[in-house]
Design an enzyme around this catalytic site. Structure first.
Site, PDB file in Angstrom:
ATOM      1  N   LYS A 120       1.533   9.155   9.525  1.00 48.87           N
ATOM      2  CA  LYS A 120       2.660   8.932   8.611  1.00 48.87           C
ATOM      3  C   LYS A 120       3.915   8.902   9.452  1.00 48.87           C
ATOM      4  CE  LYS A 120       3.337   8.858   4.028  1.00 48.87           C
ATOM      5  NZ  LYS A 120       2.526   8.291   2.975  1.00 48.87           N
ATOM      6  N   GLY A 147       5.914   9.193 -15.683  1.00 46.33           N
ATOM      7  CA  GLY A 147       6.376   8.257 -14.656  1.00 46.33           C
ATOM      8  C   GLY A 147       5.776   6.891 -14.894  1.00 46.33           C
ATOM      9  N   VAL A 182       3.092   2.078 -10.376  1.00 42.67           N
ATOM     10  CA  VAL A 182       1.706   2.432 -10.689  1.00 42.67           C
ATOM     11  C   VAL A 182       1.558   2.781 -12.166  1.00 42.67           C
ATOM     12  CG1 VAL A 182      -0.211   3.996 -10.186  1.00 42.67           C
ATOM     13  CG2 VAL A 182       1.325   3.316  -8.341  1.00 42.67           C
TER      14      VAL A 182
END
Ligand code: NAD
Length: 369
Positions: free
Chosen positions: A80, A180, A184
């Site tokens: 990452k 949310g 997605v």
């Protein structure tokens, strides 16, 4: 914080600090493991309060990527990167060009992608500097936005959890709370609605939820109440850390299955809390692996259908984890962690980073150029 101690704690292979005064770039690239393959993981642009906070974040996130790739059975390791600073102030093409050159200097041990505050356009700039990038647009050789594939994986995971806990093949008539409704969450809502689910939604962005009410008759609730809804499935698709001692005590669901990364504030305690309450938790890094599956396909030569097929297999992976957890009397998170660790251990015993070298020999990354 003793940075060296932190790096050694979870056995990270390599941590690189990158700096460029001309563009203001300050970045950290962390490679947790290349045992299963080159370390792939997104680049997060965040205004951290301190360098120590950025180090802690990149170490935790890169380790998570190792586990995610291992359980998804992908020939990838875990890495990452973070860019430190205010994206509103610092984000320029020049900065991403320099970042791309730093990624390139790692020689393929690290492959980057989008993450928070880093978009497809930014990866297009990076793609001009290095082949070790995924998630750029198809014009730059990439597969574009992975969110629809992530959503399909989460949808398949919800179906597995419903089958395991509620003994149902169909989702029709169930109530699912989605926290949310962004990239997605909105795709997931579409899949759920098309399968007869009654949606309960919350988002800080009123437009996102209004659209879902209009299109799918979703019920809108406040962001403070979404986790308290009486539902069959609670699907966190926004923030990390939303499952903690306080919120877990208020849950009225028997299944948690959503896309958000790092849902548990305290992994060990919160996964045990959920188990104690009889709530089936689909480990976040297992159910949200669709995005990683998609970029892995991109590296091999992209065919959308193959990627979608593999995302659907999250159903079977989760089933295996649920069964193992029950048989061993552990949390589902402990079961999936054990699965990842044993896969990595086995590969090491068979010669360690063999797959990484095989990748380089096949030069499949270079095909993207
Ligand atoms: P996104 O930014 O497109 O959507 C997030 C949504 O959450 C936004 O609509 C935002 O307004 C909303 N939100 C923010 N704070 C909220 C709050 N307190 N309550 C309710 N809603 C809130 O992000 P995304 O790409 O949809 O990703 C969602 C989550 O899934 C993130 O945790 C991300 O790390 C994870 N994830 C995404 C992918 C992917 O392919 N995009 C892959 C794996 C994991």
């Amino acid at each position: 914080m003793d940075i060296t101690k932190e790096i050694h704690k979870f056995g990270h292979e390599q941590v690189v600090f990158c700096q460029d005064n001309a563009t203001g770039l300050q970045a950290i690239i962390a490679i947790h493991s290349t045992v299963l393959g080159p370390a792939l993981g997104g680049c997060r642009f965040w205004n951290y309060n301190s360098e120590a906070e950025a180090v802690a974040d990149v170490l935790r996130l890169s380790r998570g990527m190792t586990y995610k790739a291992a359980v998804a059975n992908l020939p990838l390791g875990g890495g990452k990167s973070v860019i430190i600073g205010d994206p509103q102030r610092l984000k320029t093409k020049e900065l991403f060009s320099v970042f791309g050159r730093f990624v390139n200097s790692m020689g393929g041990r690290y492959i980057t992608a989008e993450d928070v505050n880093v978009r497809v356009d930014d990866m297009n700039v990076v793609a001009k500097e290095t082949p070790y990038v995924t998630g750029s647009t198809s014009v730059s050789g990439g597969s574009g936005d992975p969110s629809p594939v992530t959503a399909l994986g989460v949808f398949s995971g919800i179906k597995a959890a419903v089958k395991y806990r509620l003994h149902r093949d169909s989702l029709a008539g169930l109530r699912v709370a989605v926290q949310g409704c962004g990239a997605v969450g909105s795709h997931l809502c579409q899949l759920l609605a098309e399968n007869g689910v009654h949606l309960v939604v919350a988002d800080i962005n009123a437009h996102a939820t209004a659209h879902l009410r209009e299109k799918y008759h979703a019920e809108i609730v406040s962001i403070n109440d979404i986790h308290r809804q009486q539902v069959d499935v609670y699907s966190p698709c926004a923030l990390g850390g939303i499952l903690n001692a306080r919120t877990i005590a208020e849950l009225r669901t028997s299944i948690i299955a959503g896309a958000a990364n790092n849902q548990l504030l305290d992994e060990e305690k919160d996964s045990e809390r959920l188990r104690g309450l009889g709530i089936l938790y689909a480990p976040d890094y297992v159910i949200n692996a669709g995005g990683l599956i998609n970029v892995c396909h991109e590296l091999r030569g992209y065919h959308a259908e193959n990627s979608l097929d593999d995302a659907r297999k999250i159903y079977h992976t989760l089933m295996e984890i649920f069964i193992k957890a029950e048989n061993r009397g552990t949390s589902t998170l402990a079961a999936s962690n054990a699965m990842a660790e044993s896969k990595i251990q086995l590969t090491m015993e068979r010669g360690g980073q063999r797959l990484f070298h095989t990748f380089n020999n096949q030069a499949w990354i270079k095909l993207r150029r």
